[in-house]
Motif scaffolding. Structure first.
Motif, PDB file in Angstrom:
ATOM      1  N   ALA A  39     -14.017  12.793 -19.297  1.00  0.00           N
ATOM      2  CA  ALA A  39     -12.930  13.558 -18.684  1.00  0.00           C
ATOM      3  C   ALA A  39     -12.886  13.345 -17.178  1.00  0.00           C
ATOM      4  CB  ALA A  39     -13.116  15.043 -19.003  1.00  0.00           C
ATOM      5  N   GLU A  40     -14.053  13.317 -16.545  1.00  0.00           N
ATOM      6  CA  GLU A  40     -14.101  13.079 -15.099  1.00  0.00           C
ATOM      7  C   GLU A  40     -13.618  11.670 -14.760  1.00  0.00           C
ATOM      8  OE1 GLU A  40     -18.143  13.909 -14.182  1.00  0.00           O
ATOM      9  OE2 GLU A  40     -17.847  16.106 -14.053  1.00  0.00           O
ATOM     10  N   MET A  41     -13.943  10.687 -15.617  1.00  0.00           N
ATOM     11  CA  MET A  41     -13.492   9.312 -15.407  1.00  0.00           C
ATOM     12  C   MET A  41     -11.981   9.229 -15.472  1.00  0.00           C
ATOM     13  SD  MET A  41     -12.248   6.584 -17.386  1.00  0.00           S
ATOM     14  CE  MET A  41     -12.884   6.825 -19.035  1.00  0.00           C
ATOM     15  N   LEU A  42     -11.365   9.889 -16.468  1.00  0.00           N
ATOM     16  CA  LEU A  42      -9.909   9.877 -16.599  1.00  0.00           C
ATOM     17  C   LEU A  42      -9.247  10.571 -15.403  1.00  0.00           C
ATOM     18  CD1 LEU A  42      -9.401  10.653 -20.408  1.00  0.00           C
ATOM     19  CD2 LEU A  42      -9.148   8.448 -19.247  1.00  0.00           C
ATOM     20  N   ALA A  43      -9.848  11.645 -14.951  1.00  0.00           N
ATOM     21  CA  ALA A  43      -9.295  12.345 -13.789  1.00  0.00           C
ATOM     22  C   ALA A  43      -9.308  11.454 -12.566  1.00  0.00           C
ATOM     23  CB  ALA A  43     -10.096  13.627 -13.539  1.00  0.00           C
ATOM     24  N   LEU A  44     -10.411  10.700 -12.389  1.00  0.00           N
ATOM     25  CA  LEU A  44     -10.515   9.772 -11.261  1.00  0.00           C
ATOM     26  C   LEU A  44      -9.518   8.625 -11.417  1.00  0.00           C
ATOM     27  CD1 LEU A  44     -11.954   8.787  -8.702  1.00  0.00           C
ATOM     28  CD2 LEU A  44     -13.643   7.657 -10.175  1.00  0.00           C
ATOM     29  N   ALA A  45      -9.378   8.089 -12.640  1.00  0.00           N
ATOM     30  CA  ALA A  45      -8.482   6.965 -12.881  1.00  0.00           C
ATOM     31  C   ALA A  45      -7.027   7.350 -12.642  1.00  0.00           C
ATOM     32  CB  ALA A  45      -8.661   6.464 -14.319  1.00  0.00           C
ATOM     33  N   SER A  46      -6.694   8.601 -12.906  1.00  0.00           N
ATOM     34  CA  SER A  46      -5.308   9.046 -12.720  1.00  0.00           C
ATOM     35  C   SER A  46      -4.886   9.019 -11.262  1.00  0.00           C
ATOM     36  CB  SER A  46      -5.131  10.447 -13.294  1.00  0.00           C
ATOM     37  OG  SER A  46      -5.892  11.389 -12.551  1.00  0.00           O
ATOM     38  N   ASN A  47      -5.848   8.970 -10.351  1.00  0.00           N
ATOM     39  CA  ASN A  47      -5.543   8.932  -8.914  1.00  0.00           C
ATOM     40  C   ASN A  47      -5.397   7.503  -8.398  1.00  0.00           C
ATOM     41  OD1 ASN A  47      -5.605  11.764  -8.522  1.00  0.00           O
ATOM     42  ND2 ASN A  47      -7.856  11.722  -8.494  1.00  0.00           N
ATOM     43  N   LEU A  48      -5.696   6.514  -9.226  1.00  0.00           N
ATOM     44  CA  LEU A  48      -5.614   5.112  -8.812  1.00  0.00           C
ATOM     45  C   LEU A  48      -4.218   4.559  -9.068  1.00  0.00           C
ATOM     46  CD1 LEU A  48      -9.033   3.836 -10.270  1.00  0.00           C
ATOM     47  CD2 LEU A  48      -8.544   4.548  -7.924  1.00  0.00           C
ATOM     48  N   THR A  49      -3.891   3.461  -8.384  1.00  0.00           N
ATOM     49  CA  THR A  49      -2.605   2.789  -8.601  1.00  0.00           C
ATOM     50  C   THR A  49      -2.637   2.071  -9.936  1.00  0.00           C
ATOM     51  OG1 THR A  49      -3.362   0.782  -7.468  1.00  0.00           O
ATOM     52  CG2 THR A  49      -2.269   2.472  -6.113  1.00  0.00           C
ATOM     53  N   ASP A  50      -1.475   1.765 -10.457  1.00  0.00           N
ATOM     54  CA  ASP A  50      -1.377   1.115 -11.765  1.00  0.00           C
ATOM     55  C   ASP A  50      -2.020  -0.273 -11.757  1.00  0.00           C
ATOM     56  OD1 ASP A  50      -0.228   1.328 -14.493  1.00  0.00           O
ATOM     57  OD2 ASP A  50       0.872  -0.472 -13.856  1.00  0.00           O
ATOM     58  N   GLU A  51      -1.954  -0.951 -10.588  1.00  0.00           N
ATOM     59  CA  GLU A  51      -2.534  -2.294 -10.498  1.00  0.00           C
ATOM     60  C   GLU A  51      -4.059  -2.250 -10.601  1.00  0.00           C
ATOM     61  OE1 GLU A  51      -0.410  -1.017  -8.422  1.00  0.00           O
ATOM     62  OE2 GLU A  51       1.432  -2.175  -8.864  1.00  0.00           O
TER      63      GLU A  51
END
Length: 338
Positions: free
Chosen positions: A272-284
């Motif tokens: 869950a923490e990984m997904l939360a962090l990934a959601s803040n990254l750009t699509d590229e």
């Protein structure tokens, strides 16, 4: 052979001995009064008490002789002799015995010229009496009555007799007409002797429901204190074990300790923490797998979140309900002043 002049009759001696035997063979002895108790009610009480306790109507003089003969703590009961009395010998708890005796009482009217033991208050309001001659009887008793909508009503709350006052015949008749029975007639406990201790009605008349509630509250407070203080007893052992397990589990999760019982939760937390962090990254910056995960997560959020149209519809329905309530209130006011 003739009895010796001046000596008590044989039947009195026998009665005193029977009383001594009855009293001494039970741990609990009560002295009760039965003045004004009708014979029919007394017979009913005897039937109800049969097999539970022994009740015997006695003369004060004979009971006094029996108590003198027994001596010791039994002499304490002499203070409560007088009037029409009976004794109850029992193996029951004195508080239970007191409740049994109190339950013998039934509602009863006041009699003319009787001294009222209570204040009798007639509340303001309608009565069951129809307009007619009986209305005059209520007025003679001092009640302010009138006829309203075809019914006789008491215009103001009135005390027709106070405790300690003699009941006037006209007051007794009025109470009878109104079917008011302000007193209870039955056996009246004067004192109970329990293993040498005298208990009077002010001690015996406890509210059993209130006592039970107090015990339950005390138990709950004691249990809470013992759990918070980690005091191990038979009642707290299981609670403390569960609490210790939950505390250890929470500690392992928050500290990231790799224990067997929390590994699945730790992995889920990390995911869950990984997904939360990934959601803040750009699509590229995301690979195909992460994009797929985030897309699925977003779709789930959309499905569980009401649409703008749905929200507007709900708000519209709430407004219509409020308007309907306001219209009902206005109509109610109109009915009052119309």
């Amino acid at each position: 052979m003739a009895a010796i002049r001046g000596s008590p009759p044989k039947w009195k001696i026998q009665t005193v001995e029977e009383l001594k035997k009855l009293i001494s063979s039970h741990p609990v002895v009560a002295i009760v009064g039965f003045r004004n108790v009708p014979a029919g009610q007394m017979q009913k009480i005897r039937r109800e008490f049969k097999g539970k306790v022994e009740i015997k109507v006695v003369k004060n003089t004979l009971l006094e002789r029996a108590l003198d003969g027994l001596g010791g703590d039994y002499l304490k009961l002499k203070e409560f002799l007088g009037d029409q009395i009976a004794i109850i010998a029992a193996d029951e708890n004195p508080f239970k015995l007191y409740r049994m005796v109190e339950d013998t009482k039934v509602p009863s009217p006041l009699k003319p010229n009787q001294i009222s033991p209570v204040d009798v208050v007639i509340e303001q309001g309608p009565t069951p009496i129809p307009p007619g001659p009986m209305m005059a009887e209520l007025q003679m008793a001092g009640l302010p009555v009138a006829i309203e909508k075809g019914k006789v009503v008491v215009k103001a709350t009135t005390t027709v007799v106070k405790a300690g006052e003699v009941v006037k015949p006209e007051v007794a008749r009025a109470l009878e007409r109104l079917d008011i029975k302000p007193i209870k007639i039955g056996l009246d406990v004067k004192a109970v002797l329990d293993s040498g201790v005298i208990l009077t009605p002010d001690v015996l008349a406890i509210d059993t429901e209130k006592v039970l509630e107090d015990f339950q509250n005390a138990y709950q407070k004691a249990l809470n204190l013992a759990v918070n203080a980690a005091y191990v007893t038979e009642e707290t052992a299981e609670i403390l074990i569960i609490k210790a397990f939950n505390d250890a589990r929470n500690l392992a999760l928050n500290a990231g300790i790799f224990a067997k019982d929390v590994m699945e939760d730790l992995v889920a937390k990390a995911h869950a923490e990984m997904l939360a962090l990934a959601s803040n990254l750009t699509d590229e910056a995301l690979d195909d797998e992460l994009r797929s995960m985030l897309s699925g997560l977003a779709q789930t959020v959309v499905q569980t979140t009401p649409s703008v149209e749905e929200k507007e519809e709900e708000e519209k329905e709430e407004e219509e309900e409020e308007e309907a309530k306001e219209e009902e209130a206005i109509e109610g006011l109109g009915a009052l002043f119309g």
